[in-house]
Design a protein around this motif. Structure first.
Motif, short mmCIF file in Angstrom:
data_model
loop_
_atom_site.label_atom_id
_atom_site.label_comp_id
_atom_site.label_asym_id
_atom_site.label_seq_id
_atom_site.Cartn_x
_atom_site.Cartn_y
_atom_site.Cartn_z
N MET A 179 46.68 36.61 -28.44
CA MET A 179 46.39 35.43 -27.64
C MET A 179 46.09 34.26 -28.58
N ILE A 180 46.68 33.13 -28.27
CA ILE A 180 46.49 31.90 -29.03
C ILE A 180 45.74 30.89 -28.15
N VAL A 181 44.71 30.27 -28.72
CA VAL A 181 44.01 29.18 -28.05
C VAL A 181 44.42 27.89 -28.76
N ARG A 182 44.85 26.92 -27.99
CA ARG A 182 45.27 25.62 -28.53
C ARG A 182 44.30 24.57 -28.02
N ILE A 183 43.68 23.85 -28.94
CA ILE A 183 42.74 22.80 -28.57
C ILE A 183 43.35 21.45 -28.95
N PHE A 184 43.47 20.60 -27.97
CA PHE A 184 44.06 19.27 -28.11
C PHE A 184 42.93 18.29 -27.86
N ASP A 185 42.47 17.60 -28.90
CA ASP A 185 41.25 16.80 -28.85
C ASP A 185 41.57 15.33 -29.11
N THR A 186 41.10 14.44 -28.22
CA THR A 186 41.31 13.01 -28.38
C THR A 186 40.18 12.26 -27.68
N ALA A 187 40.35 10.99 -27.41
CA ALA A 187 39.34 10.19 -26.72
C ALA A 187 40.03 9.13 -25.86
N VAL A 188 39.32 8.73 -24.80
CA VAL A 188 39.82 7.69 -23.92
C VAL A 188 38.73 6.66 -23.68
N ASP A 189 39.12 5.51 -23.21
CA ASP A 189 38.18 4.47 -22.82
C ASP A 189 37.38 4.98 -21.61
N PRO A 190 36.09 4.70 -21.53
CA PRO A 190 35.30 5.15 -20.38
C PRO A 190 35.89 4.70 -19.04
N ILE A 194 42.23 22.60 -23.41
CA ILE A 194 42.21 23.93 -24.00
C ILE A 194 43.22 24.78 -23.24
N THR A 195 44.20 25.29 -23.97
CA THR A 195 45.21 26.14 -23.35
C THR A 195 45.19 27.50 -24.03
N ARG A 196 45.57 28.50 -23.28
CA ARG A 196 45.69 29.87 -23.82
C ARG A 196 47.14 30.31 -23.65
N TRP A 197 47.67 30.86 -24.74
CA TRP A 197 49.08 31.23 -24.80
C TRP A 197 49.23 32.67 -25.26
N THR A 198 50.32 33.28 -24.86
CA THR A 198 50.58 34.65 -25.28
C THR A 198 50.94 34.74 -26.76
N SER A 199 51.52 33.66 -27.33
CA SER A 199 51.92 33.67 -28.74
C SER A 199 52.18 32.25 -29.24
N MET A 200 52.23 32.10 -30.56
CA MET A 200 52.59 30.80 -31.14
C MET A 200 54.03 30.46 -30.80
N ASP A 201 54.87 31.45 -30.68
CA ASP A 201 56.26 31.21 -30.30
C ASP A 201 56.33 30.55 -28.93
N ALA A 202 55.51 31.01 -28.00
CA ALA A 202 55.48 30.41 -26.66
C ALA A 202 55.02 28.96 -26.73
N VAL A 203 54.02 28.68 -27.57
CA VAL A 203 53.55 27.30 -27.75
C VAL A 203 54.68 26.42 -28.27
N GLN A 204 55.33 26.88 -29.32
CA GLN A 204 56.39 26.10 -29.96
C GLN A 204 57.56 25.85 -29.02
N LYS A 205 57.92 26.86 -28.24
CA LYS A 205 59.01 26.68 -27.28
C LYS A 205 58.64 25.65 -26.22
N ALA A 206 57.40 25.69 -25.75
CA ALA A 206 56.96 24.76 -24.71
C ALA A 206 56.94 23.33 -25.23
N ILE A 207 56.37 23.11 -26.41
CA ILE A 207 56.24 21.73 -26.90
C ILE A 207 57.59 21.13 -27.32
N ALA A 208 58.60 21.95 -27.42
CA ALA A 208 59.93 21.46 -27.77
C ALA A 208 60.74 21.03 -26.54
#
Length: 100
Positions: A1-12, A58-72
């Motif tokens: 299992m892969i956890v992907r954390i995507f962290d940023t900020a927005v204006d209030p 925060i997303t959970r993925w079955t594998s890094m391959d699944a992450v890479q396929k999705a973001i492509a």
């Protein structure tokens, strides 16, 4: 299992719009990706980002391959196109392997 954390900020002033875009566009797209087990967004409650509000997906993925396929995919780019316009800081993306 892969956890992907995507962290940023927005204006209030954009927090409610960010939540709405996440619910309407991002969640359905990610739920359709093969290998995406879950997705959630968190909103920072501490003030320390120079008048910005921290957000993290925060997303959970079955594998890094699944992450890479999705973001492509076109669907990934389209799902994030509107919400990315609200980001006030370049996203920091990290991947972690879950320890059994």
């Amino acid at each position: 299992m892969i956890v992907r954390i995507f962290d940023t900020a927005v204006d209030p002033n954009d927090v409610e719009r960010t939540k709405e875009i996440f619910r309407v566009q991002v969640i359905p797209a990610f739920e359709a990706f093969e290998g995406c087990e879950s997705i959630e967004m968190t909103i920072g409650i501490e003030e320390h980002s120079g008048d910005l509000v921290d957000i993290a997906s925060i997303t959970r993925w079955t594998s890094m391959d699944a992450v890479q396929k999705a973001i492509a995919t076109k669907e990934y780019s389209e799902a994030l196109s509107e919400i990315r316009q609200l980001f006030q800081r370049a996203p920091l993306v990290r991947h972690f392997e879950v320890v059994d």
